[in-house]
Design an enzyme around this catalytic site. Structure first.
Site, PDB file in Angstrom:
ATOM      1  N   SER A  93     121.110  45.803  67.235  1.00 36.25           N
ATOM      2  CA  SER A  93     120.261  45.363  66.136  1.00 36.25           C
ATOM      3  C   SER A  93     119.852  46.578  65.320  1.00 36.25           C
ATOM      4  O   SER A  93     119.874  47.718  65.803  1.00 36.25           O
ATOM      5  CB  SER A  93     119.014  44.654  66.687  1.00 36.25           C
ATOM      6  OG  SER A  93     118.047  44.445  65.678  1.00 36.25           O
TER       7      SER A  93
ATOM      8  N   TYR B 210     111.955  42.783  72.313  1.00 42.23           N
ATOM      9  CA  TYR B 210     113.313  42.560  71.797  1.00 42.23           C
ATOM     10  C   TYR B 210     113.920  43.875  71.318  1.00 42.23           C
ATOM     11  O   TYR B 210     115.069  44.201  71.661  1.00 42.23           O
ATOM     12  CB  TYR B 210     113.246  41.549  70.651  1.00 42.23           C
ATOM     13  CG  TYR B 210     114.541  41.378  69.869  1.00 42.23           C
ATOM     14  CD1 TYR B 210     115.507  40.467  70.282  1.00 42.23           C
ATOM     15  CD2 TYR B 210     114.791  42.115  68.710  1.00 42.23           C
ATOM     16  CE1 TYR B 210     116.678  40.292  69.567  1.00 42.23           C
ATOM     17  CE2 TYR B 210     115.963  41.955  67.995  1.00 42.23           C
ATOM     18  CZ  TYR B 210     116.902  41.047  68.409  1.00 42.23           C
ATOM     19  OH  TYR B 210     118.062  40.888  67.695  1.00 42.23           O
TER      20      TYR B 210
END
Length: 289
Positions: free
Chosen positions: A181, A194
Site C-alpha cells: 500500500s 493496517y
C-alpha cells in the site's frame, strides 16, 4: 466509463455493512477491465493463485492473467456471487478457474489451500498475496487488541503462511507478488494497524527476494494508492467515502484496472531482472525525493 468521470456516474457515498464488501453492490461499480485490451500470451500456460481474487484488485488481476493465457486459482472469504462472476470471466477468456472459499488468517487453511491448488492444477507458478482487511479508527487507543491481531493475521500472517507452503512447489522463473500500500510510505493516522501490516509486507518482500534469488524465484510487490474496491464502502462512510481518492494529484481514486499492468509485468518474463521491488500506482499521491 471514463476513468476520470466515473465517480459522477453513481453514489460513492453508499456504504456497506461489513467487510470484505460485495463488489456487485457498489455504486458506481469499479472498472476492472477494458474491452479493447487484449492479451499477448505473456503468461501462457502458467498457474496463478490470487488471494482476494473474487473482487477488487484481485479480480482485475485474475481476469488480466486469463487474458494473458494463465489459469487462475481464486482464494476468497465468502463472497460467493462475486467469486462466481470472476470464475465466469476467466473461463470466458479460455482459462481454467477453481474457487477456494475460506479464511486465510488460519494457518491450516493456507497449507491445505496450496496443496489443493497443486493437486487441481498440477503446478503453481505465480503466487499473488493480495487479500486484506482494514478498520478505520481515529487514534491508536481505539484499536482493540482483537482488531490488531485480526488485521495482522489476515493482512500479513497469511502472506507468511501461503508463501511458506508454496515454496516447495516453486522454482526457477516463478514469481511471488505481494500487495502492499501507499500507506507505509506516507503514514496514515486512521489506519495505524493496517498501515503497519503493509510496512511488514514491504520488509517481508525485500528480505524474501534476497533469500530466494539464488533459486531464480522473483519476489516483488505493488503499492497501490486509493483504489475503488469493495473494501472502501465496507469500511468508510460520510465525507471520507464520498471524497475518496480526490486528494491525489490526478484528482480521482484509482480503479482496479489501473493496477493490472503492474501485476502482469511482475509475473512475466519481461520482469526477469526485477526482484525485491515495489511498483507504486497511486495517482501521484506519493512521490519520493
Amino acid at each position: 466509463m471514463d476513468l476520470y468521470d466515473f465517480m459522477k456516474e453513481g453514489n460513492p457515498g453508499k456504504s456497506q455493512s461489513q467487510q470484505p464488501g460485495i463488489q456487485q453492490k457498489m455504486d458506481p461499480l469499479p472498472i476492472e477491465e477494458f474491452d479493447h485490451w487484449k492479451g499477448s500470451g505473456k503468461l501462457q500456460g502458467k498457474v496463478a493463485l490470487i488471494t482476494g481474487g473474487d473482487s477488487g484488485i484481485g479480480r482485475a488481476v485474475a481476469i488480466a492473467y486469463a487474458k494473458e493465457g494463465a489459469h487462475v486459482a481464486i482464494s476468497y472469504l465468502d463472497e460467493h456471487d462475486d467469486a462466481e462472476y470472476a470464475k465466469q470471466r476467466i473461463e470466458e477468456e479460455g482459462g481454467k478457474c477453481v474457487l477456494y472459499p475460506g479464511d486465510i488468517s488460519d494457518a491450516a487453511f493456507c497449507e491445505n489451500l496450496i496443496q489443493q491448488v497443486v493437486k487441481d492444477f498440477n503446478t503453481l507458478d505465480i503466487l499473488v498475496n493480495n487479500a486484506a482487511r482494514q478498520d478505520v479508527q481515529n487514534d491508536l487507543t481505539a484499536i482493540t487488541p482483537e482488531q490488531f491481531e485480526r488485521t495482522f493475521r489476515t493482512n500479513f500472517f497469511s502472506f507468511f503462511y501461503l508463501t511458506r507452503a508454496a515454496l516447495p512447489h516453486l522454482g526457477k522463473g516463478n514469481s511471488i507478488i505481494n500487495t502492499a500500500s501507499i500507506n507505509p510510505y506516507i503514514g496514515n493516522p486512521t489506519l495505524i494497524d493496517y498501515t503497519s501490516t503493509k510496512g511488514a509486507i514491504v520488509a517481508f518482500t525485500r528480505s524474501l527476494a534476497k533469500g530466494l534469488a539464488s533459486k531464480g524465484i522473483r519476489v516483488n510487490g505493488v503499492a497501490p494508492g486509493p483504489i475503488w474496491t469493495p473494501l472502501i464502502p465496507a469500511t468508510m462512510q460520510g465525507d471520507m467515502l464520498t471524497n475518496f481518492g480526490t486528494q491525489t494529484p490526478l484528482g480521482r481514486p484509482g480503479q482496479p484496472v489501473d493496477l493490472v499492468g503492474s501485476y502482469v509485468l511482475l509475473a512475466s518474463e519481461e520482469a526477469a531482472y526485477m526482484t525485491g521491488q515495489f511498483i507504486h500506482v497511486n495517482g501521484g499521491d506519493y512521490m519520493s525525493s
